[in-house]
Scaffold this motif. Structure first.
Motif, PDB file in Angstrom:
ATOM      1  N   ALA A  94       0.857  -0.974   0.001  1.00 16.79           N
ATOM      2  CA  ALA A  94       0.049  -0.022   0.017  1.00 16.79           C
ATOM      3  C   ALA A  94       0.950   1.254   0.021  1.00 16.79           C
ATOM      4  N   PRO A  95       0.257   2.394  -0.417  1.00 13.02           N
ATOM      5  CA  PRO A  95       1.286   3.721  -0.380  1.00 13.02           C
ATOM      6  C   PRO A  95       1.355   3.917   1.108  1.00 13.02           C
ATOM      7  N   PRO A  96       2.787   4.533   1.212  1.00 12.30           N
ATOM      8  CA  PRO A  96       3.117   5.107   2.606  1.00 12.30           C
ATOM      9  C   PRO A  96       2.128   5.750   3.177  1.00 12.30           C
ATOM     10  N   ARG A  97       1.837   5.561   4.555  1.00  9.39           N
ATOM     11  CA  ARG A  97       0.765   6.209   5.150  1.00  9.39           C
ATOM     12  C   ARG A  97       1.245   7.581   5.663  1.00  9.39           C
ATOM     13  N   GLU A  98       0.163   8.772   5.657  1.00 10.92           N
ATOM     14  CA  GLU A  98       0.808   9.827   6.047  1.00 10.92           C
ATOM     15  C   GLU A  98       0.128  10.299   7.405  1.00 10.92           C
ATOM     16  N   HIS A  99       0.964  10.764   8.342  1.00  9.77           N
ATOM     17  CA  HIS A  99       0.607  11.216   9.712  1.00  9.77           C
ATOM     18  C   HIS A  99       1.209  12.538   9.839  1.00  9.77           C
ATOM     19  N   PRO A 100       0.037  13.345   9.949  1.00 10.65           N
ATOM     20  CA  PRO A 100       0.201  14.769   9.857  1.00 10.65           C
ATOM     21  C   PRO A 100       0.936  15.338  11.185  1.00 10.65           C
ATOM     22  N   ASP A 101       1.893  16.284  10.996  1.00 12.97           N
ATOM     23  CA  ASP A 101       2.475  16.935  12.200  1.00 12.97           C
ATOM     24  C   ASP A 101       3.372  15.932  12.904  1.00 12.97           C
ATOM     25  N   VAL A 102       3.847  14.977  12.340  1.00 13.28           N
ATOM     26  CA  VAL A 102       4.838  14.168  13.096  1.00 13.28           C
ATOM     27  C   VAL A 102       6.028  14.004  12.010  1.00 13.28           C
ATOM     28  N   SER A 124       5.174  -8.308   2.448  1.00  9.10           N
ATOM     29  CA  SER A 124       6.164  -7.866   3.444  1.00  9.10           C
ATOM     30  C   SER A 124       5.135  -6.537   4.215  1.00  9.10           C
ATOM     31  N   ARG A 125       5.963  -6.163   5.232  1.00  8.99           N
ATOM     32  CA  ARG A 125       5.401  -4.676   5.946  1.00  8.99           C
ATOM     33  C   ARG A 125       6.341  -3.994   5.986  1.00  8.99           C
ATOM     34  N   ARG A 126       6.101  -2.800   5.786  1.00 10.71           N
ATOM     35  CA  ARG A 126       7.172  -1.423   6.293  1.00 10.71           C
ATOM     36  C   ARG A 126       6.988  -1.278   7.832  1.00 10.71           C
TER      37      ARG A 126
END
Length: 297
Positions: free
Chosen positions: A154-162, A265-267
Motif C-alpha cells: 500500500a502507499p506509505p501512510r501519512e501522519h500529519p504533524d509528526v 512484507s510490511r514496512r
C-alpha cells in the motif's frame, strides 16, 4: 492571520455541535462563543456552520478549518507536555508506543542497546497501541517515539504533524503445524499452500491479499486476531497462516517457512514529534533501526 483563540473556540463548537455545550466547556458565556465564531467567519469570509433541525453541521469551509484547528490544538498540547516535562525535570524519561510484535522484539532490543551504549541514564516507558493511537500520542506529546507498521503493498501512510523515520522492510513467512507436509522445507512458494485451510484476522487482511496476489483465493475458515488462538489453530494442524518475520523465531509449536520470490512484507517505521523532538528520541530511533534490520534479515 487568523486569530488562534477564535479557531480553538470554533473547534469546541464543531466538536460538540452546540454553542451552549462549547461555552460550558470553555467557561465562557454563550453570547461570547457566538461572537468569536461570527468574528472568525468574517475573517474567513464564509460561513463555517449551518443550523439545521438536527443541530449544527459544518460547511465545506468549516470542515477545512476544523482540520487545521485540530492540528493547532494538538501542537499546543504537545508544547504543554514538553514544557511540563522540562519544568518537572523529567527529561531523562522516554515514552515509547508500539504495535504488539514490535513490543515483543525490536523495542526491548533497542532499549537494551540504548542502556548499554549511549543512554544508560534514561528511564524507558512502553505502551501498546495501534498505528493511529501511536501517531496521535506522538502528535500530542504523550509519546516521544512511536513504532508502526503498514502493508508494503500500500502507499506509505501519512501522519500529519509528526516526522516519519523508515526502519526496515519486514518479510512475512508461512506458519504451519509441525505435522504439515511442508514443515521441513526451508523455503516455499506461497502457492504451495493454495489447498490448505487458513486463519486470518479478517477476510480482507494482508493474508488474503497476499494469497490472491500469488494466484489463489485462500479458504479462510478461522477468523481471529488473538495470537494465542492463531498459534493453537496452526499448531493443531487445523490451519496455516502468514506471520511477520519479527515473530518467526518465537512461535513455539509451529514451523515457519520463508517464502520464495517477492512475497508479502510490511514496512516498519518510527514517528517522532515534528517540532521539539528530543535528542534522546532521535538516538533511540537509530537503535530501533539497527534492531529492526537485524531481526528482519
Amino acid at each position: 492571520m487568523l486569530d488562534p483563540r477564535r479557531l480553538l473556540t470554533f473547534r469546541e463548537v464543531a466538536q460538540r455541535a452546540s454553542f451552549s455545550r462549547a461555552a460550558e466547556a470553555l467557561a465562557l458565556t454563550q453570547p461570547a462563543v457566538s461572537q468569536q465564531v461570527a468574528a472568525l467567519e468574517r475573517e474567513v469570509g464564509a460561513p463555517l456552520l449551518e443550523r439545521r433541525p438536527g443541530g449544527l453541521t459544518l460547511t465545506e469551509t468549516g470542515e477545512l478549518l476544523l482540520a487545521h484547528a485540530d492540528a493547532l490544538s494538538a501542537r499546543l498540547t504537545a508544547v504543554d507536555e514538553q514544557l511540563g516535562e522540562l519544568r518537572a525535570g523529567r527529561d531523562a524519561r522516554l515514552r515509547v508506543g508500539a504495535f504488539p510484535s514490535a513490543l515483543a522484539t525490536i523495542v526491548p532490543d533497542a532499549i537494551a542497546a540504548s542502556r548499554a551504549d549511549v543512554q544508560p541514564d534514561v528511564a524507558f516507558e512502553a505502551t501498546e497501541g495501534s498505528s493511529a493511537d501511536v501517531a496521535a500520542g506522538v502528535r500530542d506529546g504523550r509519546l516521544h517515539v512511536g513504532v508502526c507498521f503498514e502493508d508494503a503493498g500500500a502507499p506509505p501512510r501519512e501522519h500529519p504533524d509528526v516526522r516519519r523515520h523508515e526502519l526496515a522492510l519486514e518479510p512475512m513467512e508461512a506458519a504451519v503445524g509441525p505435522g504439515h507436509p511442508l514443515a521441513a522445507r526451508r523455503r516455499i512458494k506461497l502457492a504451495a499452500l493454495a489447498d490448505d485451510t487458513w486463519t486470518a484476522p479478517s477476510p480482507d487482511h494482508l493474508v488474503y491479499r497476499a494469497c490472491v496476489a500469488a494466484g489463489f483465493e485462500p479458504r479462510i475458515d478461522y477468523l481471529t486476531r488473538d495470537p494465542l488462538a492463531i498459534r493453537g489453530l496452526v499448531a493443531a494442524g487445523l490451519a496455516v497462516t502468514l506471520t511477520p518475520r519479527l515473530l518467526a523465531g518465537q512461535l513455539d509449536g509451529l514451523r515457519t517457512i520463508r517464502l520464495a520470490g517477492e512475497g508479502p512484507s510490511r514496512r516498519l517505521y518510527a514517528l517522532t514529534p515534528e517540532v521539539g523532538a528530543r535528542p534522546r528520541a532521535r538516538a533511540f530511533v537509530d537503535a530501533l533501526r539497527a534492531a529492526a534490520r537485524e531481526r528482519t534479515r
